[in-house]
Scaffold this motif. Structure first.
Motif, mmCIF file in Angstrom:
data_model
loop_
_atom_site.group_PDB
_atom_site.id
_atom_site.type_symbol
_atom_site.label_atom_id
_atom_site.label_comp_id
_atom_site.label_asym_id
_atom_site.label_seq_id
_atom_site.Cartn_x
_atom_site.Cartn_y
_atom_site.Cartn_z
ATOM 1 N N TYR A 202 0.829 -1.215 0.000
ATOM 2 C CA TYR A 202 0.000 0.000 0.000
ATOM 3 C C TYR A 202 0.858 1.258 0.000
ATOM 4 C CZ TYR A 202 -2.409 3.889 2.254
ATOM 5 O OH TYR A 202 -2.866 5.139 2.578
ATOM 6 N N ALA A 203 1.881 1.282 0.862
ATOM 7 C CA ALA A 203 2.682 2.496 1.051
ATOM 8 C C ALA A 203 3.385 2.926 -0.236
ATOM 9 C CB ALA A 203 3.713 2.285 2.157
ATOM 10 N N TYR A 204 3.745 1.950 -1.065
ATOM 11 C CA TYR A 204 4.515 2.267 -2.270
ATOM 12 C C TYR A 204 3.729 2.016 -3.557
ATOM 13 C CZ TYR A 204 8.222 2.462 1.191
ATOM 14 O OH TYR A 204 8.982 2.790 2.297
ATOM 15 N N ASN A 205 2.382 1.914 -3.408
ATOM 16 C CA ASN A 205 1.496 1.790 -4.580
ATOM 17 C C ASN A 205 1.892 0.618 -5.479
ATOM 18 O OD1 ASN A 205 -0.008 4.277 -3.961
ATOM 19 N ND2 ASN A 205 1.892 5.311 -4.497
ATOM 20 N N LEU A 206 2.202 -0.520 -4.847
ATOM 21 C CA LEU A 206 2.596 -1.703 -5.609
ATOM 22 C C LEU A 206 1.363 -2.492 -6.043
ATOM 23 C CD1 LEU A 206 5.563 -2.943 -3.346
ATOM 24 C CD2 LEU A 206 5.624 -1.331 -5.264
ATOM 25 N N THR A 207 1.479 -3.129 -7.191
ATOM 26 C CA THR A 207 0.401 -3.996 -7.701
ATOM 27 C C THR A 207 1.015 -5.344 -8.043
ATOM 28 O OG1 THR A 207 0.742 -3.065 -9.921
ATOM 29 C CG2 THR A 207 -1.025 -2.110 -8.582
ATOM 30 N N LEU A 208 1.382 -6.076 -7.016
ATOM 31 C CA LEU A 208 2.056 -7.355 -7.198
ATOM 32 C C LEU A 208 1.043 -8.485 -7.331
ATOM 33 C CD1 LEU A 208 4.862 -6.733 -4.587
ATOM 34 C CD2 LEU A 208 5.225 -7.166 -7.024
ATOM 35 N N PRO A 209 1.173 -9.308 -8.369
ATOM 36 C CA PRO A 209 0.221 -10.408 -8.579
ATOM 37 C C PRO A 209 0.321 -11.465 -7.484
ATOM 38 C CG PRO A 209 1.620 -10.044 -10.533
ATOM 39 C CD PRO A 209 2.200 -9.253 -9.408
ATOM 40 N N ASP A 210 -0.764 -12.211 -7.301
ATOM 41 C CA ASP A 210 -0.793 -13.257 -6.275
ATOM 42 C C ASP A 210 0.315 -14.280 -6.487
ATOM 43 O OD1 ASP A 210 -2.967 -12.022 -5.187
ATOM 44 O OD2 ASP A 210 -4.451 -13.454 -5.924
ATOM 45 N N GLU A 211 0.571 -14.645 -7.763
ATOM 46 C CA GLU A 211 1.578 -15.682 -8.008
ATOM 47 C C GLU A 211 2.972 -15.230 -7.587
ATOM 48 O OE1 GLU A 211 0.625 -13.877 -12.176
ATOM 49 O OE2 GLU A 211 -0.455 -14.390 -10.326
ATOM 50 N N VAL A 212 3.212 -13.923 -7.583
ATOM 51 C CA VAL A 212 4.485 -13.407 -7.081
ATOM 52 C C VAL A 212 4.500 -13.445 -5.555
ATOM 53 C CG1 VAL A 212 5.957 -11.350 -6.899
ATOM 54 C CG2 VAL A 212 4.915 -11.953 -9.100
ATOM 55 N N MET A 213 3.450 -12.954 -4.928
ATOM 56 C CA MET A 213 3.396 -12.889 -3.467
ATOM 57 C C MET A 213 3.346 -14.276 -2.828
ATOM 58 S SD MET A 213 3.792 -9.775 -3.047
ATOM 59 C CE MET A 213 3.661 -9.709 -1.268
ATOM 60 N N GLU A 214 2.899 -15.263 -3.587
ATOM 61 C CA GLU A 214 2.821 -16.633 -3.066
ATOM 62 C C GLU A 214 4.039 -17.469 -3.443
ATOM 63 O OE1 GLU A 214 -0.900 -17.951 -4.663
ATOM 64 O OE2 GLU A 214 -2.066 -16.500 -3.478
ATOM 65 N N HIS A 215 5.012 -16.870 -4.131
ATOM 66 C CA HIS A 215 6.222 -17.606 -4.503
ATOM 67 C C HIS A 215 6.992 -17.979 -3.226
ATOM 68 C CE1 HIS A 215 10.239 -18.452 -6.070
ATOM 69 N NE2 HIS A 215 9.654 -18.643 -7.255
ATOM 70 N N PRO A 216 7.539 -19.201 -3.172
ATOM 71 C CA PRO A 216 8.221 -19.652 -1.941
ATOM 72 C C PRO A 216 9.313 -18.709 -1.445
ATOM 73 C CG PRO A 216 7.909 -21.501 -3.444
ATOM 74 C CD PRO A 216 7.452 -20.273 -4.177
ATOM 75 N N ILE A 217 10.040 -18.069 -2.345
ATOM 76 C CA ILE A 217 11.111 -17.158 -1.909
ATOM 77 C C ILE A 217 10.522 -15.903 -1.266
ATOM 78 C CG2 ILE A 217 12.980 -15.645 -2.683
ATOM 79 C CD1 ILE A 217 13.908 -18.442 -2.659
ATOM 80 N N ILE A 218 9.457 -15.361 -1.859
ATOM 81 C CA ILE A 218 8.805 -14.176 -1.284
ATOM 82 C C ILE A 218 8.203 -14.523 0.077
ATOM 83 C CG2 ILE A 218 6.952 -12.487 -1.593
ATOM 84 C CD1 ILE A 218 9.263 -12.001 -3.479
ATOM 85 N N VAL A 219 7.568 -15.690 0.160
ATOM 86 C CA VAL A 219 6.995 -16.136 1.441
ATOM 87 C C VAL A 219 8.099 -16.301 2.478
ATOM 88 C CG1 VAL A 219 5.786 -18.028 2.607
ATOM 89 C CG2 VAL A 219 4.993 -17.242 0.372
ATOM 90 N N ALA A 220 9.228 -16.910 2.070
ATOM 91 C CA ALA A 220 10.340 -17.138 2.996
ATOM 92 C C ALA A 220 10.938 -15.825 3.488
ATOM 93 C CB ALA A 220 11.413 -17.987 2.316
#
Length: 342
Positions: A202-220
């Motif tokens: 929200y703070a940086y007006n990002l529009t990241l897709p679910d498949e990116v946010m659910e990627h194991p590296i992002i989750v880790a």
């Protein structure tokens, strides 16, 4: 028949101090601050105090908390409107944490229902409690610009937060000290960190897709950040919590599970904190690519997690929440004199 006299050794004296680990030196991320900090902090506290009937003691505690400084260091590049919402949420979360300390699991559930209805139905639901009304106030501002994904992640992680806090309240009432694995899982949600990660989007007006946010590296990366923030918080808050008899702390968990003395348990958790920072650094190197546009947003998001790691560490010694006015001294000496039991 005569028995030989045996001397019974007195129990070892209770420790009077602990030495906390040097986590600040282990973290070499740049510490940044938002240029709108003073304005956001001032207006946010006015917002928090308005209509709250808070005692002067509680107001003083919020001044000493310095939640605005924490927000400014964790969202250093946010524009003022976004920083203000993040600051409101942070103060609200600390306020809620203070309220939940005195709640039973039923009280927690009632509060959760009021807040979650406000988040899911901001136009039609009318909150019953003040914390619910405050939720509606910052949420209506947040959804003006937050992406649908960020909104959904905020809602879902707040739901997880209340489920975990309810479990924590039940454990507190029943005197339960969970095993380490269960504690880590629960603590990742009771910390309230996960909604803060959605606020990076929200703070940086990002529009990241679910498949990116659910990627194991992002989750880790999110988990490593959460672990560092919350486990280090357990070290910093231990003194105050032990004085109140609160056992929902990682140090208590490892003392019981591994039969450690207090200082050994502090060292154990400190090592885990350093390993969390190391995990973050390694996962950051292993980020995959999704193309230039997404990669730029991912970098902003991951930098935001790094800001949380370094910002929370430094803030813990600036705030008066854990060490009263001795934070700068403790930051240097790392020695904490234990408070008497209340």
């Amino acid at each position: 028949m005569q028995f030989p006299l045996t001397s019974i050794a007195p129990p070892p004296p209770s420790p009077t101090k602990i030495v906390i680990p040097d986590l600040v030196s282990h973290c070499d991320f740049p510490l940044r601050n938002n240029r709108h900090r003073k304005q956001a902090s001032s207006e946010c506290k006015q917002w928090l105090f308005r209509g709250g009937n808070l005692s002067q003691r509680k107001k003083d505690a919020f001044h000493g908390l310095k939640a605005g400084l924490l927000t400014a260091m964790c969202y250093p590049n946010a524009a003022y409107p976004q920083l203000r919402v993040c600051c409101d949420f942070m103060n609200w979360l600390f306020h809620l944490d203070n309220l939940s300390d005195d709640m039973t699991d039923r009280g927690t559930v009632r509060t959760a229902v009021d807040i979650m209805n406000t988040l899911y139905h901001p136009k039609s639901y009318r909150a019953s409690y003040r914390v619910g009304k405050m939720t509606g106030d910052y949420w209506r501002r947040l959804i003006l610009t937050a992406s649908p994904g960020a909104q959904q992640r905020f809602q879902e992680t707040m739901d997880f937060f209340f489920q975990a806090v309810t479990q924590q309240a039940q454990d507190r009432q029943n005197g339960v000290v969970p095993d380490l694995e269960s504690y880590i899982s629960l603590r990742r949600d009771t910390s309230g960190c996960k909604p803060c990660w959605a606020l990076i989007e929200y703070a940086y007006n990002l529009t990241l897709p679910d498949e990116v946010m659910e990627h194991p590296i992002i989750v880790a990366l999110g988990e490593a950040t959460n672990d560092l923030v919350t486990w280090s918080n357990d070290i910093f808050s231990f003194n105050v919590e032990q004085s109140k008899g609160d056992t929902h702390n990682m140090i208590v968990v490892v003392m019981k599970q591994y039969h450690l003395d207090l200082q050994s348990a502090v060292d154990f958790v400190g090592t885990m904190c350093k390993q969390a920072i190391d995990r973050f650094c390694q996962d950051r190197k292993d980020l995959p690519s999704w193309g230039p546009e997404i990669d730029a947003q991912v970098k902003t998001y991951v930098d935001g997690l790094a800001d949380w790691i370094v910002g929370s560490l430094h803030w813990s010694f600036e705030s008066e929440r854990y060490f009263a006015k001795l934070g700068p001294e403790v930051k240097t000496t790392r020695v904490v004199d234990l408070l008497p039991k209340r």
